[in-house]
Design a protein around this motif. Structure first.
Motif, PDB file in Angstrom:
ATOM      1  N   TYR A  31       1.123  -1.422   0.511  1.00 46.62           N
ATOM      2  CA  TYR A  31      -0.257  -0.118  -0.694  1.00 46.62           C
ATOM      3  C   TYR A  31       0.857   1.089   0.195  1.00 46.62           C
ATOM      4  CZ  TYR A  31      -3.399  -3.373   1.258  1.00 46.62           C
ATOM      5  OH  TYR A  31      -4.477  -4.420   1.333  1.00 46.62           O
ATOM      6  N   VAL A  32       0.674   2.232  -1.052  1.00 46.36           N
ATOM      7  CA  VAL A  32       2.020   3.443  -1.592  1.00 46.36           C
ATOM      8  C   VAL A  32       0.630   4.269  -0.871  1.00 46.36           C
ATOM      9  CG1 VAL A  32       2.853   4.722  -2.688  1.00 46.36           C
ATOM     10  CG2 VAL A  32       2.251   1.802  -2.543  1.00 46.36           C
ATOM     11  N   VAL A  59       5.336   6.248   2.155  1.00 41.17           N
ATOM     12  CA  VAL A  59       4.899   5.694   2.522  1.00 41.17           C
ATOM     13  C   VAL A  59       4.450   4.561   2.254  1.00 41.17           C
ATOM     14  CG1 VAL A  59       4.431   4.803   4.973  1.00 41.17           C
ATOM     15  CG2 VAL A  59       4.532   7.550   4.395  1.00 41.17           C
ATOM     16  N   HIS A  60       5.193   3.353   1.829  1.00 37.47           N
ATOM     17  CA  HIS A  60       5.070   1.720   1.188  1.00 37.47           C
ATOM     18  C   HIS A  60       4.880   0.701   2.680  1.00 37.47           C
ATOM     19  CE1 HIS A  60       6.775   1.937  -3.045  1.00 37.47           C
ATOM     20  NE2 HIS A  60       6.685   3.321  -1.891  1.00 37.47           N
ATOM     21  N   LEU A  61       3.454   0.203   2.902  1.00 33.50           N
ATOM     22  CA  LEU A  61       2.968  -0.422   4.092  1.00 33.50           C
ATOM     23  C   LEU A  61       2.969  -1.991   3.122  1.00 33.50           C
ATOM     24  CD1 LEU A  61       1.019   1.418   5.586  1.00 33.50           C
ATOM     25  CD2 LEU A  61       3.580   0.492   6.823  1.00 33.50           C
ATOM     26  N   SER A  62       3.793  -3.196   3.093  1.00 26.27           N
ATOM     27  CA  SER A  62       2.995  -4.559   3.286  1.00 26.27           C
ATOM     28  C   SER A  62       3.172  -5.552   4.623  1.00 26.27           C
ATOM     29  CB  SER A  62       3.799  -5.118   1.883  1.00 26.27           C
ATOM     30  OG  SER A  62       5.531  -4.666   2.203  1.00 26.27           O
ATOM     31  N   ALA A  63       2.697  -6.101   4.051  1.00 24.80           N
ATOM     32  CA  ALA A  63       2.429  -7.600   5.589  1.00 24.80           C
ATOM     33  C   ALA A  63       3.260  -8.375   4.902  1.00 24.80           C
ATOM     34  CB  ALA A  63       0.829  -7.896   5.099  1.00 24.80           C
ATOM     35  N   VAL A  64       3.842  -9.212   6.151  1.00 25.29           N
ATOM     36  CA  VAL A  64       4.451 -10.042   6.399  1.00 25.29           C
ATOM     37  C   VAL A  64       4.028 -11.610   6.624  1.00 25.29           C
ATOM     38  CG1 VAL A  64       7.011 -10.986   7.126  1.00 25.29           C
ATOM     39  CG2 VAL A  64       6.919  -8.288   6.633  1.00 25.29           C
ATOM     40  N   THR A  65       3.270 -11.487   8.220  1.00 28.53           N
ATOM     41  CA  THR A  65       2.664 -12.139   8.367  1.00 28.53           C
ATOM     42  C   THR A  65       1.593 -11.798   8.608  1.00 28.53           C
ATOM     43  OG1 THR A  65       3.721 -12.142  10.820  1.00 28.53           O
ATOM     44  CG2 THR A  65       4.857 -13.543   9.573  1.00 28.53           C
ATOM     45  N   GLU A  66       1.019 -12.316   9.818  1.00 31.31           N
ATOM     46  CA  GLU A  66      -0.890 -12.176   9.787  1.00 31.31           C
ATOM     47  C   GLU A  66      -0.686 -10.796  10.570  1.00 31.31           C
ATOM     48  OE1 GLU A  66      -5.056 -13.645  11.905  1.00 31.31           O
ATOM     49  OE2 GLU A  66      -3.673 -15.211  11.232  1.00 31.31           O
ATOM     50  N   ASN A  67       0.204 -10.712  11.385  1.00 29.45           N
ATOM     51  CA  ASN A  67       0.258  -9.298  12.129  1.00 29.45           C
ATOM     52  C   ASN A  67       1.505  -8.928  12.203  1.00 29.45           C
ATOM     53  OD1 ASN A  67      -2.532  -9.886  13.120  1.00 29.45           O
ATOM     54  ND2 ASN A  67      -1.226 -11.450  14.641  1.00 29.45           N
ATOM     55  N   PRO A 107      14.070  -0.034   5.641  1.00 30.46           N
ATOM     56  CA  PRO A 107      12.626  -0.713   6.294  1.00 30.46           C
ATOM     57  C   PRO A 107      12.609  -0.809   7.725  1.00 30.46           C
ATOM     58  CG  PRO A 107      12.885  -1.867   4.530  1.00 30.46           C
ATOM     59  CD  PRO A 107      14.467  -0.589   4.899  1.00 30.46           C
ATOM     60  N   ILE A 108      11.209  -0.705   8.370  1.00 29.73           N
ATOM     61  CA  ILE A 108      11.157  -0.996   9.672  1.00 29.73           C
ATOM     62  C   ILE A 108       9.729  -1.940  10.107  1.00 29.73           C
ATOM     63  CG2 ILE A 108      11.694   1.710  10.986  1.00 29.73           C
ATOM     64  CD1 ILE A 108       9.106   1.910  11.905  1.00 29.73           C
ATOM     65  N   LYS A 109       9.786  -2.930  11.189  1.00 28.00           N
ATOM     66  CA  LYS A 109       9.056  -4.094  11.210  1.00 28.00           C
ATOM     67  C   LYS A 109       8.407  -3.547  12.364  1.00 28.00           C
ATOM     68  CE  LYS A 109      10.873  -7.790  10.248  1.00 28.00           C
ATOM     69  NZ  LYS A 109      11.188  -8.997  10.668  1.00 28.00           N
ATOM     70  N   GLU A 267      -2.114   4.569  -4.491  1.00 31.47           N
ATOM     71  CA  GLU A 267      -2.395   3.303  -5.111  1.00 31.47           C
ATOM     72  C   GLU A 267      -1.739   1.983  -4.232  1.00 31.47           C
ATOM     73  OE1 GLU A 267       0.350   2.703  -8.249  1.00 31.47           O
ATOM     74  OE2 GLU A 267       2.292   3.848  -7.119  1.00 31.47           O
ATOM     75  N   ILE A 268      -1.962   0.661  -4.731  1.00 27.94           N
ATOM     76  CA  ILE A 268      -1.783  -0.438  -4.331  1.00 27.94           C
ATOM     77  C   ILE A 268      -0.487  -0.793  -5.704  1.00 27.94           C
ATOM     78  CG2 ILE A 268      -2.006  -2.842  -3.705  1.00 27.94           C
ATOM     79  CD1 ILE A 268      -4.857  -1.874  -3.208  1.00 27.94           C
ATOM     80  N   GLU A 269       0.706  -1.324  -4.614  1.00 32.78           N
ATOM     81  CA  GLU A 269       1.848  -1.832  -5.490  1.00 32.78           C
ATOM     82  C   GLU A 269       1.944  -3.338  -5.282  1.00 32.78           C
ATOM     83  OE1 GLU A 269       5.034  -0.322  -5.377  1.00 32.78           O
ATOM     84  OE2 GLU A 269       4.763   2.079  -6.585  1.00 32.78           O
ATOM     85  N   LYS A 270       2.825  -4.450  -6.299  1.00 32.38           N
ATOM     86  CA  LYS A 270       2.772  -5.830  -5.949  1.00 32.38           C
ATOM     87  C   LYS A 270       4.360  -6.363  -5.344  1.00 32.38           C
ATOM     88  CE  LYS A 270      -0.897  -7.695  -8.976  1.00 32.38           C
ATOM     89  NZ  LYS A 270      -0.982  -8.310 -10.248  1.00 32.38           N
TER      90      LYS A 270
END
Length: 1355
Positions: A31-32, A59-67, A107-109, A267-270
């Motif tokens: 998610y951008v 800001v780019h946000l993406s999921a690594v695991t469920e939480n 990037p931070i987690k 936008e949403i990127e892959k």
């Protein structure tokens, strides 16, 4: 209606399940968002300067695991702002962005579940400052959404801590959006993230901020969310946060820090966000993480690459540039030195110390700077150097006391202080151990303020010391332990202290009185935290009549400081109705009465309770004299400015002796919602009291004068006093903490006498005199960090904002002294006789150049190690006052002279400036800071006026003409000495925007004072010479003569002078009549349009006149004492007695108008300016004394040619009951004159004294101001209880008569033109020893004075 509202509320709150879930980010998608954050400080009005920072990035946000999710900033850019808002643009901070780009893009987690941010993870390479910027973005994602409610409140975690948060959720069905609004009240937090420095000993005055607040903090979050397959998507989020601060009431304007954030979905990127190849460590939660903010001062930003080298460079600058006089930037350089030392390691500091410890000047600068650093490293350094013998005891005490006040009180520092207090080397020096132990107690107090749940285990060493001392009956150790526990103020110490309280524990009754008093005083700081625990104990002690009165009165102090309720004070008042000890009754009554006048908000409830209690007490207590114990409290508090001060004084007396048992004085201050006990000093004379009670001075059957004699006799025989108890003691408290106390006992006196009279002082005197004859050159500089008060708060952006106040000062002085003694003093000075001393001629030459530089900074803004952006108020003071004197004393000839010689003057002897600025700077370009005045000096400014502030109808962009800067120079030339003094004042403020204190302060203000030589002949020196004895006439530079009215020349002079004076009086009357007519005309015209004003004025006039009685009270005539008779005949009138006095004095003047015609002057004083043209300028005074007639005459004349201005003072003691004096001045002392007559007699049957002032002519300025002053007499008389009556008294006479009906009361009658004032039965605080026949009840001249003279001859 209430039912309808209730139904609507239930329907609204209890709405069905809302059709959305918390924000979620689907796996496999990135998610951008576009992110922009702004942090800006200044005043809210446009047209003034602001300072701030802007951060923008993707800001780019993406999921690594469920939480678990990753976040990365793309294309970050930092901007700076220091300019006029809003017209000036932001400036990109390219170099800083480049330097931080690598960190910013790591990037931070973070953990994220159900809209709540959990732990945050980042590599070591991400600094806390950068990670806090990420937290600012994560803070936007923090959403505690409830599906069953759309309006609710909770305590929510965030960057600033856990704070009260209010949610409102709306469903926009038309736009298919969900609108979420949440607001945070940052003033009501369950857990607030902040750092305070220098505020540990201040008390929060909650009552001061109930109606007005100095700091208001709030934040508002607005979200637009759209439903999505995964839940809801945050389409846009905006944040607005405001921190508003003013040292005054915020209604009068306030500075503010404004934080804004905007997060917009793009936008949403892959492409997923990939973590870097590094270990991701847990770095805490969403809450802000402090790093180096405490070590960073907000006034300057330094890039510390080599701390030791930079420290040495600044140290050398300070030493080399503050020798003869202080340098302009010395205070700021001293702050720079402190900041560098904070960044240094212990090894660095030890290396610098080793390099400079043997250089006295460098050593002094280091020992002044190191304690102000305030880090545990410094405390450890001071401890090690003292134990190694590298610090003297005075150096160690000074350094340690300051260091313990400045250092952060954590567990490490407390243990370090405890180990120092228990060290065997410290234990061998009692005074040193006391200082360290008191500091240990203060450290515990500071720690418990920062950590309210601090464990009682910290006090176990002190409790053990107290228990052991009690078992051994070691009184000094018990006293020390009590004072340490009093400083700590921990509730856990209440039980050990109560073991030493009299009446509560039987064991305590056997302890000395001073221990019991110290035990009660140790409860004071505990009462500030747990007043309900202390109040019952204090009240029980006050009401226990079996206890010593001093114990009860001290308990009364503790009780009222604990802010008791109405019930407690009323119980005390009721018990005092039957109180038998008048000292306790007087003390408690005066204490309660003084509390009724208290205006400070934190004491408002106590003042109300005191007003109730005072009505329950007997009014007879109000008439007790000052010999009884008393308590007094005075205060002032100004609510609009939130500033105030209070003072308390307690005097505990003893009926058996004339000396007070104890005296305590305390000063308290209020500022911006905080309060602090600034200073307290207490003195006790318990040992002396006990010694006096065993002496005849304690005999209750003798009068007070006899007690004084016996007390002096007992004090003179101090060698017989016991050695096992102190004679007196004293203590000093700063900010509520006892920093020092000392006892004076017989041993100390015995040790001190040889130090003053022994051979060592004589040797020191001999060396000092020898050094003075050879010449002494002395330079000294003393720096001081007077204040460092800081509050650091995180903002929503993730950057810290700081409110701070710094004051730094440096004083420097150079002194050169040389003495010339003729003939030279003998080697054995102690064998020198008075006759030898009389033949000595001493000349002393001294040149001094003292100077002081002070700078103070008040800052509000961002302060990090990377960037600073703040609004700042900066004040500077610099003074240089050089002087060069030559003093000479010829004792044999009775000639004493002081000469002031010319010195090189600086451009300005005093320079004061104050300015408000907007400043921004970054670490990559520290020298490229941008500074903009907060108030621009422009002719036109688009600013918000006061009217716009109050009304929204006026357009926002109304042009307002700014007030032009005020600039004025005032110069005054001093005649004769040809010196011109000039004061230059410049001021430019923002009062054109709003008429309030804050807007008058902000701007630029300066004042400079300069001394220069005026035009005319140069002055070589100024002389002040005193000649005593028969040579006085020879030293007079101009012959003194007074005109004789009986000679033809005198009559001609008086006639001419009378004509001149009559012409002047006529001109004054004409001018007065003209101005009166003009005023009447103006009043007549203005009355047509201002009837209400004139009505008010006439009402006020009638009110004043109504206080004046038209009937004259019949008063007994004043009858004077004759030479050998008690009373004058009853037929003797005032006029006769007055006339006889005047005629006898006039007879003396006719016999010898000028005593100088037949007598030489007793002494002469000449003050003159010696110029290069040798013209005589100045004044001379001659004093004459005629012993047979007991007459004294002083004549002051100008020594300039053709200047006949004189001042003549002539007085005579006509009898032992009468004295008369006349002061005349003007041309030949004939223009103006005032005659004063004082005599003793009786008024009715009471001994009395009368003072009369008569005049023929006074200067116009005197009569003008006297008439203005007379208009205020009726009101003043009414307020002070005087009766006012109209009377046809003489227009040129004032008479004051005072009579003593008893030795403790006074009647006063004052007759002035047109009115008579009187007041009867004025109570006196002490008895006046005068008998009805006017004689003293004790012959002081034959009794006490002769005894004192005899005693000193024996010694």
């Amino acid at each position: 209606m209430r039912a309808v509202v209730l139904a609507l509320t239930v329907a609204l709150v209890g709405k069905n399940t809302l059709p959305f879930s918390v924000p979620e980010f689907a796996p496999g998608k990135t998610y951008v968002y576009k992110y922009e954050a702004l942090l800006l400080g200044g005043l809210p009005q446009e047209g003034l300067a602001r300072a701030g920072i802007k951060v923008s990035s993707k800001v780019h946000l993406s999921a690594v695991t469920e939480n678990t999710f990753m976040m990365k900033l793309m294309d970050p850019l930092l901007h700076e702002y220091a300019g006029i808002w809003p017209k000036d643009p932001f400036v990109p901070s390219t170099k800083l962005t480049s330097a931080l780009a690598a960190q910013l893009q790591i990037p931070i987690k973070f953990e994220y579940a159900n809209g709540v941010v959990g732990k945050v993870f980042a590599p070591v390479g991400v600094s806390p400052t950068i990670l806090n910027l990420h937290r600012g973005i994560l803070n936007i994602l923090q959403l505690n959404l409830k599906k069953t409610q759309n309006i609710y409140e909770l305590q929510e975690d965030g960057v600033q801590g856990v704070c009260r948060t209010h949610y409102v959720i709306n469903d926009d069905t038309k736009a298919n959006n969900i609108i979420v609004t949440k607001s945070k009240d940052l003033s009501h937090c369950q857990e607030r993230i902040m750092k305070d420095v220098g505020l540990a000993y201040t008390e929060r005055c909650a009552e001061c901020t109930k109606r007005v607040k100095s700091l208001i903090e709030t934040a508002s979050y607005n979200y637009i969310m759209k439903p999505s397959a995964a839940g809801v998507l945050i389409a846009e989020a905006t944040v607005e946060e405001v921190h508003q601060f003013s040292p005054f009431n915020e209604i009068h304007g306030a500075a503010q820090m404004e934080a804004k954030q905007n997060l917009t979905f793009v936008e949403i990127e892959k492409t997923p966000v990939v973590p870097i190849k590094a270990d991701y460590l847990a770095r805490g939660s969403l809450q802000y993480e402090f790093s180096t903010e405490i070590l960073q001062t907000p006034m300057q930003l330094m890039k510390i690459s080599d701390a030791p080298a930079q420290i040495i460079k600044v140290l050398k600058h300070l030493v080399e540039n503050n020798v003869a006089m202080v340098h302009d930037d010395a205070p700021l350089k001293f702050l720079e030195l402190i900041q560098l030392l904070r960044a240094a390691t212990l090894e660095n500091i030890e290396a610098i110390w080793a390099q400079f410890k043997d250089k006295p000047v460098y050593r002094r600068w280091l020992l002044d700077a190191l304690p102000a650093v305030g880090t545990p490293v410094i405390v450890k350094f001071i401890k090690e150097k003292f134990l190694a013998g590298e610090l003297t005891i005075p150096e160690f005490i000074q350094a340690l006391v300051v260091a313990l006040q400045m250092v952060t009180a954590d567990l490490e520092t407390i243990q370090l202080t405890a180990s120092l207090a228990m060290h065997e080397k410290i234990a061998t020096i009692p005074a040193l151990r006391e200082v360290v132990m008191l500091g240990y107690g203060s450290m515990i107090a500071k720690h418990c303020i920062a950590v309210p749940t601090c464990p009682a285990e910290l006090l176990r060493p002190i409790h053990d010391i107290a228990a052991e001392a009690i078992s051994k009956n070691d009184i000094p150790e018990i006293t020390l332990a009590l004072k340490v526990l009093g400083n700590a103020g921990h509730p856990a110490s209440l039980k050990p202290i109560m073991k030493l309280l009299p009446g509560l524990k039987t064991a305590a009754t056997s302890l000395p009185l001073r221990v019991q008093v110290d035990a009660i005083l140790a409860l004071r700081n505990i009462a500030k935290k747990e007043h309900k625990l202390v109040q019952p104990v204090a009240l029980q002690l006050v009401l226990d009549r079996a206890l010593h009165p001093e114990v009860r009165m001290v308990a009364c102090i503790v009780l009222f400081e604990s802010k008791p309720s109405v019930a407690l004070i009323s119980n005390l008042a009721g018990a005092l109705k039957t109180e038998t000890n008048m000292h306790v009754a007087s003390f408690a009554y005066s204490h309660i009465k003084s509390l009724t006048r208290i205006t400070a908000p934190d004491m408002a409830s106590v003042a109300g309770a005191a007003n109730v209690a005072i009505k329950l007490m007997s009014r007879k207590l109000d008439r007790l004299s000052f010999r009884f114990s008393r308590a007094t409290q005075l205060d002032f508090y100004h609510t609009p400015l939130m500033i105030g001060a209070a003072g308390s004084a307690y005097m505990i007396n003893d009926a058996a002796t004339i000396l007070p048992r104890a005296v305590v004085a305390k000063a308290r201050a209020y500022l911006a919602g905080a309060a602090a006990d600034v200073l307290e000093i207490g003195v006790r004379t318990e040992g002396i009291q006990e010694a006096l009670l065993k002496s005849p001075a304690a005999d209750e059957s003798v009068d007070r004068i006899t007690k004084i004699k016996r007390t002096l006799s007992a004090l003179a025989n101090w060698k017989t006093l016991p050695t096992n108890q102190p004679l007196a003691s004293a203590y000093i408290k700063l900010l509520g903490q006892e920093v020092a106390y000392f006892n004076i006992d017989k041993t100390i006196i015995e040790e001190a006498i040889p130090m003053v009279t022994g051979p060592k002082p004589r040797e020191q005197l001999k060396r000092a005199l020898k050094a003075l004859q050879e010449g002494v050159a002395f330079q000294y500089a003393k720096p001081l960090l007077a204040s460092e008060v800081r509050r650091i708060l995180p903002t929503a952006v993730g950057l810290p904002m700081e409110l701070s106040l710094y004051t730094s000062a440096v004083a420097a002085a150079s002194l050169n002294v040389k003495a010339t003694i003729t003939p030279p003093l003998p080697e054995e000075i102690e064998n020198m006789t008075f006759e030898q001393l009389k033949k000595t001629d001493v000349q002393l030459q001294a040149e001094a150049r003292p100077s002081i530089a002070l700078q103070t900074f008040a800052v509000m803004g961002v302060n990090t190690a990377l960037i600073q952006a703040a609004v700042m108020a900066r004040g500077k003071v610099r003074t240089i006052v050089p002087g060069k004197l030559v003093a000479r004393a010829d004792i044999l000839k009775g000639n004493y002279k002081v000469e002031a010689l010319p010195v090189e003057l600086p451009e300005h002897i005093a320079d004061v400036s104050f300015e408000t600025l907007a400043v921004v700077r970054n670490i990559e370009e520290p020298n490229a800071e941008r500074i903009v005045p907060l108030v621009p000096e422009v002719a036109m400014e688009k600013a918000q006026t006061h009217a716009e502030y109050l009304s929204s109808e006026i357009p926002d962009e109304t042009p307002v003409r700014a007030a032009a800067p005020f600039h004025k120079t005032l110069c005054l030339a001093v005649p004769y000495i040809e010196i011109k003094g000039c004061v230059e004042v410049h001021s430019h403020n923002a009062a054109f925007i709003r008429n309030s204190p804050l807007f008058y302060i902000i701007g630029q203000h300066s004042a400079r004072a300069a001394l220069t030589r005026a035009e005319g002949p140069a002055v070589e020196r100024l002389e002040l010479e005193v000649q005593v004895g028969p040579r006085a006439a020879e030293r007079l530079l101009k012959q003194i003569s007074l005109i004789d009215e009986e000679t033809p020349e005198g009559k001609a002079f008086l006639l001419k002078l009378r004509e001149i004076l009559e012409t002047e009086d006529k001109n004054v009357r004409v001018s007065s009549e003209s101005s009166s007519s003009s005023r009447r005309s103006r009043r007549s015209r203005s009355s047509r349009g201002s009837s209400s004003s004139s009505s008010s004025s006439s009402s006020s006039s009638s009110m004043s006149s109504s206080r004046m009685s038209k009937t004259v009270t019949v008063m007994e005539p004043f009858k004077k004492f004759h030479k050998d008779r008690f009373l004058a005949p009853h037929g003797a009138s005032k006029a006769v007695s007055s006339g006889s006095t005047a005629s006898s004095f006039e007879a003396l003047q006719k016999q010898a108008n000028f005593l100088g015609n037949s007598l030489p002057p007793v002494f002469a004083v000449i003050a003159r300016a010696v110029r290069v043209d040798h013209k005589l300028l100045g004044y001379q005074l001659a004093a004459y004394f005629d012993k047979p007639t007991a007459r004294v005459q002083l004549v002051v004349t100008s020594i300039a040619e053709n200047d006949n201005l004189k001042i003549c003072a002539d007085g005579a003691l006509l009898s032992k009951h009468k004295v008369t004096a006349k002061v005349a001045w003007g041309q030949e002392c004939q223009e103006y004159a005032v005659t004063a007559k004082a005599e003793a007699g009786v008024l009715g049957e009471f001994p009395a004294a009368r003072l009369e002032l008569e005049w023929e002519r006074l200067p116009i300025i005197v009569t003008t101001y006297a008439k203005k002053l007379s208009k205020h007499i009726p009101m003043a008389a009414f307020q002070t209880g005087f009766r006012l009556e109209s009377a046809t008294n003489s227009e040129k006479e004032i008479e004051l008569t005072a009579a003593l009906p008893t030795q403790r009361s006074l009647n006063v009658i004052a007759r002035i033109p047109e009115m008579t004032l009187s007041r009867m039965d004025i109570r006196l605080p002490v008895a006046v020893p005068i008998n009805p026949d006017g004689t003293l009840s004790i012959h002081i001249d034959e009794d006490i004075l002769s005894w004192i003279q005899k005693h000193f001859k024996e010694e």
